[in-house]
Design a protein around this motif. Structure first.
Motif, mmCIF file in Angstrom:
data_model
loop_
_atom_site.group_PDB
_atom_site.id
_atom_site.type_symbol
_atom_site.label_atom_id
_atom_site.label_comp_id
_atom_site.label_asym_id
_atom_site.label_seq_id
_atom_site.Cartn_x
_atom_site.Cartn_y
_atom_site.Cartn_z
ATOM 1 N N GLN A 137 0.823 -1.205 0.000
ATOM 2 C CA GLN A 137 0.000 0.000 0.000
ATOM 3 C C GLN A 137 0.858 1.256 0.000
ATOM 4 O O GLN A 137 2.013 1.236 0.423
ATOM 5 N N HIS A 138 0.267 2.330 -0.488
ATOM 6 C CA HIS A 138 0.914 3.639 -0.466
ATOM 7 C C HIS A 138 -0.109 4.658 0.004
ATOM 8 O O HIS A 138 -1.124 4.877 -0.648
ATOM 9 N N ARG A 139 0.133 5.243 1.186
ATOM 10 C CA ARG A 139 -0.764 6.243 1.779
ATOM 11 C C ARG A 139 -2.212 5.739 1.865
ATOM 12 O O ARG A 139 -3.158 6.444 1.524
ATOM 13 N N GLY A 140 -2.368 4.489 2.298
ATOM 14 C CA GLY A 140 -3.700 3.959 2.563
ATOM 15 C C GLY A 140 -4.389 3.301 1.390
ATOM 16 O O GLY A 140 -5.491 2.780 1.543
ATOM 17 N N LEU A 141 -3.767 3.307 0.209
ATOM 18 C CA LEU A 141 -4.368 2.679 -0.961
ATOM 19 C C LEU A 141 -3.441 1.604 -1.505
ATOM 20 O O LEU A 141 -2.213 1.725 -1.402
ATOM 21 N N PRO A 142 -4.008 0.545 -2.118
ATOM 22 C CA PRO A 142 -3.146 -0.395 -2.834
ATOM 23 C C PRO A 142 -2.362 0.355 -3.916
ATOM 24 O O PRO A 142 -2.856 1.325 -4.488
ATOM 25 N N VAL A 143 -1.135 -0.079 -4.166
ATOM 26 C CA VAL A 143 -0.323 0.573 -5.204
ATOM 27 C C VAL A 143 -0.930 0.244 -6.557
ATOM 28 O O VAL A 143 -0.830 -0.879 -7.054
ATOM 29 N N THR A 144 -1.592 1.208 -7.131
ATOM 30 C CA THR A 144 -2.265 1.020 -8.406
ATOM 31 C C THR A 144 -2.466 2.378 -9.052
ATOM 32 O O THR A 144 -2.131 3.414 -8.483
ATOM 33 N N VAL A 145 -3.018 2.379 -10.250
ATOM 34 C CA VAL A 145 -3.208 3.626 -11.006
ATOM 35 C C VAL A 145 -4.546 4.252 -10.631
ATOM 36 O O VAL A 145 -5.573 3.561 -10.574
ATOM 37 N N ILE A 146 -4.537 5.554 -10.354
ATOM 38 C CA ILE A 146 -5.758 6.300 -10.059
ATOM 39 C C ILE A 146 -5.920 7.370 -11.133
ATOM 40 O O ILE A 146 -5.015 8.179 -11.353
ATOM 41 N N VAL A 147 -7.049 7.351 -11.814
ATOM 42 C CA VAL A 147 -7.286 8.275 -12.926
ATOM 43 C C VAL A 147 -8.664 8.882 -12.780
ATOM 44 O O VAL A 147 -9.607 8.215 -12.372
ATOM 45 N N SER A 148 -8.809 10.179 -13.113
ATOM 46 C CA SER A 148 -10.105 10.841 -12.998
ATOM 47 C C SER A 148 -10.410 11.635 -14.255
ATOM 48 O O SER A 148 -9.513 12.083 -14.972
ATOM 49 N N THR A 149 -11.712 11.794 -14.512
ATOM 50 C CA THR A 149 -12.171 12.629 -15.619
ATOM 51 C C THR A 149 -13.593 13.071 -15.312
ATOM 52 O O THR A 149 -14.105 12.824 -14.226
ATOM 53 N N THR A 150 -14.241 13.736 -16.267
ATOM 54 C CA THR A 150 -15.612 14.205 -16.067
ATOM 55 C C THR A 150 -16.579 13.378 -16.896
ATOM 56 O O THR A 150 -16.209 12.742 -17.886
ATOM 57 N N MET A 151 -17.843 13.410 -16.496
ATOM 58 C CA MET A 151 -18.865 12.670 -17.222
ATOM 59 C C MET A 151 -18.998 13.184 -18.656
ATOM 60 O O MET A 151 -19.205 12.410 -19.595
ATOM 61 N N ASN A 152 -18.843 14.480 -18.846
ATOM 62 C CA ASN A 152 -18.944 15.063 -20.183
ATOM 63 C C ASN A 152 -17.866 14.490 -21.105
ATOM 64 O O ASN A 152 -18.117 14.182 -22.269
ATOM 65 N N ASN A 153 -16.642 14.328 -20.586
ATOM 66 C CA ASN A 153 -15.570 13.748 -21.390
ATOM 67 C C ASN A 153 -15.879 12.306 -21.760
ATOM 68 O O ASN A 153 -15.608 11.860 -22.887
ATOM 69 N N ILE A 154 -16.450 11.550 -20.811
ATOM 70 C CA ILE A 154 -16.791 10.155 -21.081
ATOM 71 C C ILE A 154 -17.840 10.061 -22.186
ATOM 72 O O ILE A 154 -17.742 9.260 -23.116
ATOM 73 N N GLN A 155 -18.871 10.894 -22.082
ATOM 74 C CA GLN A 155 -19.968 10.839 -23.059
ATOM 75 C C GLN A 155 -19.518 11.224 -24.454
ATOM 76 O O GLN A 155 -19.985 10.675 -25.445
ATOM 77 N N ASN A 156 -18.578 12.173 -24.542
ATOM 78 C CA ASN A 156 -18.142 12.669 -25.854
ATOM 79 C C ASN A 156 -16.831 12.062 -26.321
ATOM 80 O O ASN A 156 -16.387 12.354 -27.438
ATOM 81 N N LEU A 157 -16.217 11.213 -25.472
ATOM 82 C CA LEU A 157 -14.900 10.655 -25.789
ATOM 83 C C LEU A 157 -13.942 11.768 -26.224
ATOM 84 O O LEU A 157 -13.206 11.660 -27.202
ATOM 85 N N ALA A 158 -13.972 12.853 -25.475
ATOM 86 C CA ALA A 158 -13.123 14.006 -25.788
ATOM 87 C C ALA A 158 -12.356 14.398 -24.539
ATOM 88 O O ALA A 158 -12.689 13.996 -23.424
ATOM 89 N N GLY A 159 -11.327 15.213 -24.712
ATOM 90 C CA GLY A 159 -10.542 15.665 -23.582
ATOM 91 C C GLY A 159 -9.601 14.578 -23.092
ATOM 92 O O GLY A 159 -9.173 13.709 -23.855
#
Length: 471
Positions: A285-307
């Motif tokens: 773990q690293h700072r309370g989370l399993p060592v893994t990739v964390i990624v974020s985006t917005t719903m608008n980007n998901i719907q339009n596959l943009a950004g």
């Protein structure tokens, strides 16, 4: 304050004013001067430009060693970088140069010459510049430990003298020849090799690709050789295949269809290795989370596959790769509502932030929220905007924020401490406001870190709106 301190301040101000006036005088010279005079002006400006960094070495080292309270308990390196408006990388280069060329003191407090005494003298005289100094410093960085002190001093004097009459590229040739003379057999011990090992991952370019360089020790090279022998052969770990071959040997048909070159196959082999390690769960773990990739985006980007999406390390990922990440291992993908910037889910109340709450903070804040800090979320601690114990603060996702190990201790309850509060309204709703103590800003105007949200640099800052946010 003593009179001597006042005089010193006045003398410094007068000297800087005289320097500024001299530059104004040069700027006012007519452009119609003869060409030979213009060449003399260029020589004079170059000499002055070379001398100026030398004048700052001792000042830089003294500022870095200042007690914490001098700059409001802020990290001295951050104070310098912000005051000079330079990157942390450039600051590190200047620190290294100052340590080599600035004045030193012995353990008993006696003044000592600079580590590279002759190079420092040449810079103070305006005879050599940054590129000359880099050649000299690189020469000693690569010189084996077996070379004795006396020989090193003679070599430094020789290179400094040559630098005063040569271009940097010519000096590099001379330095390489001197290196070959001092170490003709290229003999290096384990300490030399350990000192040279490195891996540098460069910044992302406009296409989101990154260029890196590394110097591998013999053990890492041996590991890479066997890795590439297995996973970088034609047909292995090919992202263009619908089901890339990883564990078994590729068939002749699959191998023959592989159009990747050697460098591309080795790149994909390293990526497959990282993916396998992250999926194994063996990294802890690293700072309370399993060592893994964390990624974020917005719903608008998901719907339009943009950004693009943003990782916990501060890098950007195209939307199609963001979606593909969800099919591998246990990466955490967080999605935000575009209407008000709030996360689509919140955590629960308790003393220690839960993993899902940390994920929300990675997605919402991306990194340390202290104004101007560049530390990404992977290197930050969780901070209660409202103190959990002293102020009965809740451990809810919208009451938590990120603060790195350097800025987290700045927050407190005394008049000399910074305070934090969530922004409740306006364009920065959900973000963290840092309110400086009065001795830093008598008006105590709230500040926001825009580094991880660069589009905000283009927005106008409204003082009244800033005050309204904390009400």
């Amino acid at each position: 304050m003593s009179s001597s301190t006042v005089v010193a301040d006045e003398a410094a101000e007068a000297a800087l004013a005289a320097l500024s006036a001299a530059l104004d005088s040069i700027a006012a010279l007519p452009t119609t001067l003869p060409e030979k005079v213009q060449l003399d002006i260029l020589r004079g400006l170059e000499s002055a430009a070379r001398r100026i960094p030398a004048l700052g070495h001792n000042a830089l080292l003294k500022v870095l060693k200042a007690p914490d309270e001098v700059f409001g308990n802020q990290r001295n390196r951050d104070v310098v970088a912000d005051a000079l408006r330079i990157t942390r990388h450039e600051l590190q280069r200047r620190i290294g140069e100052a340590e080599d060329l600035g004045e030193r003191t012995s353990l008993t407090g006696q003044p000592m010459p600079a580590l590279r005494e002759h190079t420092a003298a040449a810079q103070r005289s305006g005879l050599i510049g940054r590129d000359h100094i880099k050649v000299v410093r690189d020469f000693f960085r690569h010189l084996p430990n077996s070379v004795d002190i006396e020989t090193r001093e003679v070599a430094e004097e020789t290179l400094a003298t040559l630098a005063t009459t040569m271009r940097p590229d010519e000096l590099k040739k001379a330095a390489d020849r001197l290196d070959a003379h001092l170490n003709p057999d290229g003999i290096f011990d384990d300490q030399d090799r350990a000192r040279r090992r490195s891996f540098h991952l460069g910044k992302q370019g406009p296409d989101l690709m990154s260029t890196g360089t590394f110097t591998a020790d013999p053990e890492l090279r041996a590991d890479l050789e066997v890795l590439f022998a297995k996973w970088a052969k034609p047909g292995m770990c090919n992202p263009d295949d619908q089901s890339p071959v990883v564990d078994e040997e590729p068939t002749e048909e699959i191998a023959s269809k592989d159009r990747r070159n050697t460098g591309q196959r080795q790149h994909d082999a390293i990526k497959a290795t990282c993916r396998a390690m992250l999926a194994s769960g063996d990294l802890g773990q690293h700072r309370g989370l399993p060592v893994t990739v964390i990624v974020s985006t917005t719903m608008n980007n998901i719907q339009n596959l943009a950004g693009h999406a943003v990782t916990g390390g501060g890098s950007m990922v195209p939307l199609r790769e963001f979606i593909r990440l969800g099919a591998h291992t246990n990466h955490y993908l967080a999605i935000f509502d575009d209407s008000d910037g709030r996360p689509l889910y919140l955590g629960r109340s308790c003393r220690i932030a839960k993993p899902d709450q940390r994920i929300v903070m990675h997605a919402q804040h991306r990194g340390c929220t202290f104004p101007g800090c560049t530390r990404p979320g992977y290197f930050c601690q969780c901070h209660h905007c409202k103190a959990w114990r002293a102020q009965n603060g809740a451990t809810d996702a919208d009451e938590l924020t990120f603060a790195c190990e350097f800025h987290h201790p700045l927050v407190g309850e005394t008049e000399n401490d910074w305070t934090t509060t969530p922004c409740r309204a306006g364009r920065y709703r959900g973000r963290t406001l840092w309110i400086p103590p009065a001795h830093i800003d008598p008006q105590r105007k709230p500040r926001i870190n825009h580094y991880f949200h660069p589009g905000e640099y283009l927005l106008d800052e409204d003082d009244e709106d800033c005050r309204q946010r904390i009400r």
